[in-house]
Scaffold this active site. Structure first.
Site, mmCIF file in Angstrom:
data_model
loop_
_atom_site.group_PDB
_atom_site.id
_atom_site.type_symbol
_atom_site.label_atom_id
_atom_site.label_comp_id
_atom_site.label_asym_id
_atom_site.label_seq_id
_atom_site.Cartn_x
_atom_site.Cartn_y
_atom_site.Cartn_z
ATOM 1 N N HIS A 14 12.634 10.996 -47.302
ATOM 2 C CA HIS A 14 12.645 9.640 -46.372
ATOM 3 C C HIS A 14 13.014 8.618 -47.498
ATOM 4 O O HIS A 14 12.006 8.460 -48.421
ATOM 5 C CB HIS A 14 11.454 9.618 -45.899
ATOM 6 N N HIS A 16 15.004 4.809 -48.432
ATOM 7 C CA HIS A 16 15.955 3.466 -48.130
ATOM 8 C C HIS A 16 16.625 3.068 -49.275
ATOM 9 O O HIS A 16 16.100 2.870 -50.349
ATOM 10 C CB HIS A 16 15.042 2.386 -47.583
ATOM 11 N N LYS A 99 16.863 9.269 -36.423
ATOM 12 C CA LYS A 99 15.425 8.687 -36.729
ATOM 13 C C LYS A 99 14.924 7.804 -35.502
ATOM 14 O O LYS A 99 15.945 7.019 -34.948
ATOM 15 C CB LYS A 99 15.926 7.609 -37.846
ATOM 16 N N HIS A 136 9.107 7.313 -36.779
ATOM 17 C CA HIS A 136 8.044 6.317 -37.264
ATOM 18 C C HIS A 136 6.991 6.469 -36.313
ATOM 19 O O HIS A 136 7.228 5.840 -35.393
ATOM 20 C CB HIS A 136 8.929 5.083 -37.506
ATOM 21 N N HIS A 174 6.113 9.466 -43.162
ATOM 22 C CA HIS A 174 5.217 8.878 -43.762
ATOM 23 C C HIS A 174 3.667 8.740 -42.951
ATOM 24 O O HIS A 174 3.137 7.836 -42.682
ATOM 25 C CB HIS A 174 5.472 7.212 -44.307
ATOM 26 N N ASP A 246 9.593 6.998 -48.979
ATOM 27 C CA ASP A 246 9.845 5.892 -48.107
ATOM 28 C C ASP A 246 10.174 4.831 -49.190
ATOM 29 O O ASP A 246 9.478 3.541 -49.083
ATOM 30 C CB ASP A 246 8.603 5.639 -47.322
HETATM 31 C C1 NCD Z 1 10.409 0.474 -44.450
HETATM 32 C C2 NCD Z 1 11.817 -0.787 -44.837
HETATM 33 O O1 NCD Z 1 11.398 -1.543 -45.467
HETATM 34 O O2 NCD Z 1 12.750 -0.332 -44.257
HETATM 35 N N1 NCD Z 1 9.351 -0.416 -44.730
HETATM 36 C C3 NCD Z 1 8.133 0.233 -44.879
HETATM 37 O O3 NCD Z 1 7.222 -0.503 -45.120
HETATM 38 N N2 NCD Z 1 8.175 1.472 -45.037
HETATM 39 C C4 NCD Z 1 10.644 0.889 -42.972
HETATM 40 C C5 NCD Z 1 9.786 1.946 -42.578
HETATM 41 O O4 NCD Z 1 10.070 2.884 -43.182
HETATM 42 O O5 NCD Z 1 8.960 1.542 -41.764
HETATM 43 ZN ZN ZN Z 2 10.951 4.137 -44.480
#
Ligand code: NCD
Ligand code: ZN
Length: 347
Positions: A14, A16, A99, A136, A174, A246
């Site tokens: 996971h 970003h 997702k 999520h 998460h 995450d």
């Molecule tokens: C994530 C994001 O910033 O894209 N933020 C977070 O707090 N984890 C989005 C997510 O995974 O919920």
């Molecule tokens: Zn995330």
């Protein structure tokens, strides 16, 4: 004496990576992974197979040469997602998962799902083809307290979805509560990612002595008993639990604001911190399962063929306090204690 721990190269289930300058700034920090499941919550989101293929190419172009990271792409599920496009993208090897964001649950989730019945045909097709659904898991009902949103989601949304589509493989992303851990432990065809920061912080870290925006993420960190349940699950050796950092970079000005956004940037130090947590729990021998084996098995993939070595030294590991992304800075997650584990790449 230094202690050494040689493990298969880890994966991140996971992650970003964002786009443009942010992508260019953060991607190199994840380059030493084996594989990473890449989140599709760009603006606009990655909705079709063609968009996922184009995003994958932008990620590959942002990485230095000869890196080990292989991005595994995901599609952002909407109420108008076409099952045929999902199946084709999966069959062509473009995507590894889909997702599900409840609309409004987190950063860039406005195009997410409101009426879960509307995505039933996509979920049925995914179950048939064995495509995992990454979830999520938080309700968005304003009447539900933010600290209860994960537990309520399980009863109101996740369990009904899993009953309606038997065989659907689900990753509870998460996971942050003892309730989530117990739900995953009791099921088949379900796994969960656990972030590094949720193994380390509880809600006091966010709120006591002043608001600390760099500890704010979604799902928000809960009470200490929940953190302990996460540590226990992660270090238990149960293959249903695996790493998903995450790591979610945001510019500092967007986090240090009257309405700061959610996300912790852990790509530079998550593995070193995980080694610390597992050492404290007396479970260093289980770190490889959590970081390098269980996630791959859930996704039906082999472990990475190569290894890395973690070395515990007297000197603490170092990482930048913040990195630069274009004209902006991004603060690196601070665990709040010294970490003595250093990474050496055996590749
Ligand atoms: C994530 C994001 O910033 O894209 N933020 C977070 O707090 N984890 C989005 C997510 O995974 O919920
Ligand atoms: Zn995330």
């Amino acid at each position: 004496m230094d202690t050494k721990l040689r493990i298969r190269r880890p994966d991140d289930w996971h992650l970003h990576l964002r786009d443009r300058e942010m992508l260019a700034a953060v991607a190199p920090w994840s380059a030493n992974l084996g594989r990473a499941i890449i989140m599709p919550n760009l603006v606009p989101p990655v909705v079709t197979g063609a968009e996922a293929a184009a995003y994958r190419d932008r990620i590959l172009a942002a990485l230095p040469e000869n890196v080990t990271l292989r991005p595994l792409m995901t599609l952002y599920l909407t109420e108008t997602t076409d099952p045929a496009d999902v199946l084709a993208a999966h069959a062509q090897g473009i995507i590894a998962a889909v997702k599900l964001y409840p609309a409004g649950a987190t950063t860039n989730s406005a195009s997410g799902v409101r009426d879960f019945d509307r995505v039933r045909p996509v979920l049925d097709a995914m179950a048939e083809a064995g495509i995992p659904l990454c979830v999520h898991g938080e309700v968005t009902d304003p009447a539900v307290d933010i600290f209860d949103r994960e537990a309520v989601f399980i009863d109101r949304v996740l369990d009904p979805i899993r009953r309606a589509t038997p065989g659907l493989r689900v990753v509870m992303e998460h996971v942050t509560t003892a309730d989530g851990v117990a739900y995953v432990q009791s099921g088949d065809n379900i796994g969960a990612t656990i972030t590094t920061h949720h193994l380390v912080i509880n809600r006091n870290h966010i709120l006591v002595g002043g608001i600390r925006p760099h500890y704010y993420c979604l799902p928000v960190a809960k009470r200490e008993n929940h953190r302990l349940a996460l540590v226990e699950a992660a270090t238990s050796g149960d293959p249903r639990f695996f790493t998903g950092t995450d790591s979610a970079p945001h510019p500092d000005h967007a986090k240090e604001s009257a309405c700061g956004c959610a996300g912790c940037f852990t790509a530079p130090n998550w593995l070193q911190i995980c080694a610390h947590v597992f050492e404290q729990a007396g479970a260093l021998d289980r770190l490889e399962g959590f970081a390098s084996l269980h996630g791959a098995a859930f996704y039906g993939l082999d472990p990475n063929p190569d290894h890395i070595t973690l070395t515990r030294r007297d000197t603490p590991a170092r990482w930048p306090e913040r990195i630069t992304a274009g004209d902006e800075t991004v603060t690196v997650f601070d665990p709040g204690f010294p970490v003595h584990w250093h990474i050496e790449d055996d590749a």
